[in-house]
Design a protein around this motif. Structure first.
Motif, PDB file in Angstrom:
ATOM      1  N   ALA A  81      -7.883 -10.153  16.112  1.00 42.91           N
ATOM      2  CA  ALA A  81      -8.411  -8.866  16.566  1.00 42.91           C
ATOM      3  C   ALA A  81      -8.979  -8.065  15.392  1.00 42.91           C
ATOM      4  N   ILE A  82      -8.318  -8.122  14.254  1.00 33.95           N
ATOM      5  CA  ILE A  82      -8.825  -7.439  13.063  1.00 33.95           C
ATOM      6  C   ILE A  82     -10.195  -8.000  12.683  1.00 33.95           C
ATOM      7  N   GLY A  83     -10.323  -9.308  12.682  1.00 37.24           N
ATOM      8  CA  GLY A  83     -11.595  -9.930  12.347  1.00 37.24           C
ATOM      9  C   GLY A  83     -12.720  -9.497  13.261  1.00 37.24           C
ATOM     10  N   ARG A  84     -12.432  -9.432  14.559  1.00 34.30           N
ATOM     11  CA  ARG A  84     -13.456  -9.028  15.530  1.00 34.30           C
ATOM     12  C   ARG A  84     -13.834  -7.561  15.349  1.00 34.30           C
ATOM     13  N   GLN A  85     -12.830  -6.708  15.268  1.00 40.73           N
ATOM     14  CA  GLN A  85     -13.087  -5.269  15.222  1.00 40.73           C
ATOM     15  C   GLN A  85     -13.723  -4.832  13.905  1.00 40.73           C
ATOM     16  N   LEU A  86     -13.346  -5.491  12.826  1.00 35.12           N
ATOM     17  CA  LEU A  86     -13.850  -5.109  11.509  1.00 35.12           C
ATOM     18  C   LEU A  86     -15.366  -5.164  11.451  1.00 35.12           C
ATOM     19  N   GLU A  87     -15.948  -6.152  12.093  1.00 32.70           N
ATOM     20  CA  GLU A  87     -17.394  -6.330  12.030  1.00 32.70           C
ATOM     21  C   GLU A  87     -18.161  -5.209  12.716  1.00 32.70           C
ATOM     22  N   THR A  88     -17.483  -4.407  13.526  1.00 40.29           N
ATOM     23  CA  THR A  88     -18.166  -3.335  14.265  1.00 40.29           C
ATOM     24  C   THR A  88     -18.056  -1.980  13.574  1.00 40.29           C
ATOM     25  N   LEU A  89     -17.350  -1.904  12.446  1.00 42.81           N
ATOM     26  CA  LEU A  89     -17.034  -0.617  11.835  1.00 42.81           C
ATOM     27  C   LEU A  89     -17.979  -0.272  10.689  1.00 42.81           C
ATOM     28  N   SER A  90     -18.324   1.015  10.583  1.00 44.08           N
ATOM     29  CA  SER A  90     -19.299   1.455   9.582  1.00 44.08           C
ATOM     30  C   SER A  90     -18.755   1.392   8.159  1.00 44.08           C
ATOM     31  N   ARG A  91     -17.442   1.501   8.006  1.00 46.48           N
ATOM     32  CA  ARG A  91     -16.842   1.482   6.672  1.00 46.48           C
ATOM     33  C   ARG A  91     -16.174   0.130   6.390  1.00 46.48           C
ATOM     34  N   ALA A  92     -16.753  -0.914   6.940  1.00 48.51           N
ATOM     35  CA  ALA A  92     -16.163  -2.253   6.832  1.00 48.51           C
ATOM     36  C   ALA A  92     -15.932  -2.685   5.389  1.00 48.51           C
ATOM     37  N   GLU A  93     -16.818  -2.262   4.484  1.00 52.96           N
ATOM     38  CA  GLU A  93     -16.696  -2.673   3.081  1.00 52.96           C
ATOM     39  C   GLU A  93     -15.389  -2.161   2.480  1.00 52.96           C
ATOM     40  N   TYR A  94     -15.097  -0.866   2.697  1.00 53.95           N
ATOM     41  CA  TYR A  94     -13.859  -0.289   2.176  1.00 53.95           C
ATOM     42  C   TYR A  94     -12.650  -0.912   2.861  1.00 53.95           C
ATOM     43  N   ILE A  95     -12.764  -1.064   4.172  1.00 47.34           N
ATOM     44  CA  ILE A  95     -11.642  -1.561   4.956  1.00 47.34           C
ATOM     45  C   ILE A  95     -11.296  -2.991   4.566  1.00 47.34           C
ATOM     46  N   ARG A  96     -12.315  -3.818   4.398  1.00 48.85           N
ATOM     47  CA  ARG A  96     -12.084  -5.232   4.069  1.00 48.85           C
ATOM     48  C   ARG A  96     -11.300  -5.370   2.763  1.00 48.85           C
ATOM     49  N   GLU A  97     -11.603  -4.536   1.804  1.00 51.06           N
ATOM     50  CA  GLU A  97     -10.898  -4.590   0.518  1.00 51.06           C
ATOM     51  C   GLU A  97      -9.418  -4.265   0.695  1.00 51.06           C
ATOM     52  N   VAL A  98      -9.122  -3.252   1.515  1.00 47.49           N
ATOM     53  CA  VAL A  98      -7.724  -2.878   1.763  1.00 47.49           C
ATOM     54  C   VAL A  98      -7.007  -3.983   2.537  1.00 47.49           C
ATOM     55  N   ILE A  99      -7.684  -4.552   3.538  1.00 44.57           N
ATOM     56  CA  ILE A  99      -7.081  -5.633   4.323  1.00 44.57           C
ATOM     57  C   ILE A  99      -6.760  -6.830   3.428  1.00 44.57           C
ATOM     58  N   GLU A 100      -7.642  -7.125   2.506  1.00 48.64           N
ATOM     59  CA  GLU A 100      -7.429  -8.287   1.641  1.00 48.64           C
ATOM     60  C   GLU A 100      -6.359  -8.051   0.576  1.00 48.64           C
ATOM     61  N   LYS A 101      -6.321  -6.831   0.009  1.00 50.01           N
ATOM     62  CA  LYS A 101      -5.477  -6.584  -1.167  1.00 50.01           C
ATOM     63  C   LYS A 101      -4.195  -5.814  -0.875  1.00 50.01           C
ATOM     64  N   GLU A 102      -4.214  -4.935   0.119  1.00 49.71           N
ATOM     65  CA  GLU A 102      -3.094  -4.010   0.317  1.00 49.71           C
ATOM     66  C   GLU A 102      -2.433  -4.135   1.683  1.00 49.71           C
ATOM     67  N   THR A 103      -2.659  -5.255   2.367  1.00 46.84           N
ATOM     68  CA  THR A 103      -2.114  -5.418   3.712  1.00 46.84           C
ATOM     69  C   THR A 103      -1.131  -6.585   3.747  1.00 46.84           C
ATOM     70  N   PHE A 104      -0.027  -6.376   4.454  1.00 48.16           N
ATOM     71  CA  PHE A 104       0.948  -7.464   4.627  1.00 48.16           C
ATOM     72  C   PHE A 104       1.359  -7.561   6.090  1.00 48.16           C
ATOM     73  N   MET A 105       1.695  -8.775   6.498  1.00 45.73           N
ATOM     74  CA  MET A 105       2.214  -9.035   7.835  1.00 45.73           C
ATOM     75  C   MET A 105       3.465  -9.899   7.687  1.00 45.73           C
ATOM     76  N   LEU A 106       4.535  -9.462   8.340  1.00 48.35           N
ATOM     77  CA  LEU A 106       5.805 -10.164   8.218  1.00 48.35           C
ATOM     78  C   LEU A 106       6.319 -10.600   9.582  1.00 48.35           C
ATOM     79  N   HIS A 107       6.699 -11.865   9.675  1.00 46.05           N
ATOM     80  CA  HIS A 107       7.386 -12.376  10.855  1.00 46.05           C
ATOM     81  C   HIS A 107       8.876 -12.354  10.543  1.00 46.05           C
TER      82      HIS A 107
END
Length: 429
Positions: free
Chosen positions: A283-309
């Motif tokens: 869902a993140i991949g799909r929605q990210l492509e539609t956002l105007s600030r995708a450049e800033y967001i992508r950097e945060v998703i790649e560097k400052e985001t974690f997901m834990l199971h």
């Protein structure tokens, strides 16, 4: 982004690292200390130099403050839709603030003395609104709006201007609507120093409010004593804690919304459903492509985001309490049960439909919240932080007489005979 399951090597070490302390690095501490010293020693001249260096703008005594003409221009420039949204937010802020302010009270203690507290607004406060990539109109409302509701007589705003010397008109309009009549066009640690210490042109305030980057947060920390502060709110954070009932599209949207702040934002997702992690990633991949600030967001998703199971939802709750997130989105089947177990979040958004952005802009509680693990020690900004608490004690002859024996015993134990005498003289006379 970092994706780990409780079965993976490194999971335990990573989770242990989520128990943060908001302690600055030596480089930040030293830089901010230097800025404060410069503002203290050179006043306006230091502010103009930092504006030139950091914001690429030439300011003077005449242009340091937003003028009445600039306020008027902003009012004309702002659309009716923006004015309506600002009014709606301020209305909710005011109603929320009224219910959270402290009220005067008193009672008679065991000796008959009348004791109590009275609450009065600070005379003059400063509110800081960060600049950067977006005009944070909502931050103006979520700080100054509470000051206005608490009836603070003087509210000084501080926000950096652009290279043209102008402040965003919607932001200016929001500040004015929230009761601000003075705004300095200064940002960063130097703005906090100016509000706390004063300069030739800037009268100092009693308390400083508002979020900012790590330099702003450190300036507030260092200036405690010269001025009081609200809390230490830094770069934006969100943690989504969900079981299998979470809507992947909604969760992805909340994560992306907070990542939109860019910079040092921290984004986390914790769940006991491994399948949901995969759905949220897609869902993140799909929605990210539609956002105007995708450049800033992508950097945060790649560097400052974690997901834990996590192994269990209880483990997720424990991680949340250790992490102490600024915003916590709690999505689970047993909402009431688990809500009671959350202790350290700055703000909690309960259920699939509770978008964090509604709290950011409109709901009523302030979005100025503790970050960096500060939620273990601080609460979010509240209306009662704009009130000064004063205790009041009034004794009559009977209360003085009943108090004497205990006071004299304390005076004897502590070797403070003048204390005891100050009470006994009132009984004897």
């Amino acid at each position: 982004m970092k994706v780990l399951s409780y079965r993976d090597p490194g999971y335990v070490e990573f989770v242990q690292g989520l128990k943060r302390r908001a302690i600055p690095g030596d480089d930040v501490r030293d830089l901010v200390s230097g800025i404060i010293s410069e503002v203290s020693a050179k006043g306006d001249a230091a502010l103009f130099e930092y504006a030139r260096r950091f914001d690429r703008v030439e300011l003077s005594k005449e242009s340091l403050f937003v003028s009445e003409a600039e306020f008027a221009e902003a009012k004309k420039a702002v659309s009716p839709a923006t004015k309506k949204a600002i009014a709606a937010s301020l209305k909710n802020i005011t109603e929320f603030a009224k219910r959270s302010m402290r009220k005067d009270w008193s009672y008679r203690n065991a000796e008959g003395a009348r004791v109590g507290e009275r609450f009065t607004p600070f005379e003059r406060v400063g509110v800081y609104v960060p600049g950067g990539k977006a005009p944070l109109v909502s931050t103006a409302l979520m700080t100054a709006g509470f000051a206005k509701a608490a009836k603070v007589p003087e509210i000084l705003g501080a926000t950096p201007c652009g290279p043209d010397g102008k402040v965003n008109p919607a932001l200016l309009y929001a500040l004015y609507a929230a009761g601000v009549r003075e705004v300095i066009k200064i940002g960063g640690a130097q703005a906090i120093a100016a509000m706390a210490l004063g300069t030739e042109s800037v009268s100092p305030v009693d308390r400083v409010f508002g979020p900012g980057n790590k330099f702003v947060v450190e300036a507030k920390r260092q200036l405690v004593g010269a001025v009081s502060i609200d809390l230490l709110p830094g770069p934006s954070e969100v943690l989504v804690l969900s079981d299998k009932t979470g809507n992947a599209e909604f969760i992805a949207a909340d994560l992306l919304a907070q990542a939109e702040h860019g910079g040092d934002s921290v984004i986390g997702f914790v769940t006991d459903s491994k399948a949901l992690i995969g759905k949220v990633q897609k869902a993140i991949g799909r929605q990210l492509e539609t956002l105007s600030r995708a450049e800033y967001i992508r950097e945060v998703i790649e560097k400052e985001t974690f997901m834990l199971h996590v192994k269990s939802f209880a483990d997720g709750v424990a991680i949340s309490n250790d992490f102490a997130p600024e915003h916590l989105s709690l999505v689970c089947a047993e909402e009431k049960k688990w809500l009671k177990e959350i202790r350290t979040a700055g703000a909690i958004y309960v259920g699939n439909l509770s978008a964090v952005a509604v709290g950011d802009f409109l709901a009523g509680p302030s979005h100025t919240l503790p970050t960096g693990g500060g939620g273990r020690s601080f609460s979010g900004l509240r209306a009662d932080q704009f009130q000064r608490r004063t205790s009041v004690v009034k004794l009559d002859a009977g209360a003085v007489k009943k108090s004497l024996a205990s006071v004299e015993e304390f005076a004897r134990i502590e070797g403070l005979d003048a204390h005891g005498r100050s009470v006994s003289i009132r009984v004897e006379n």
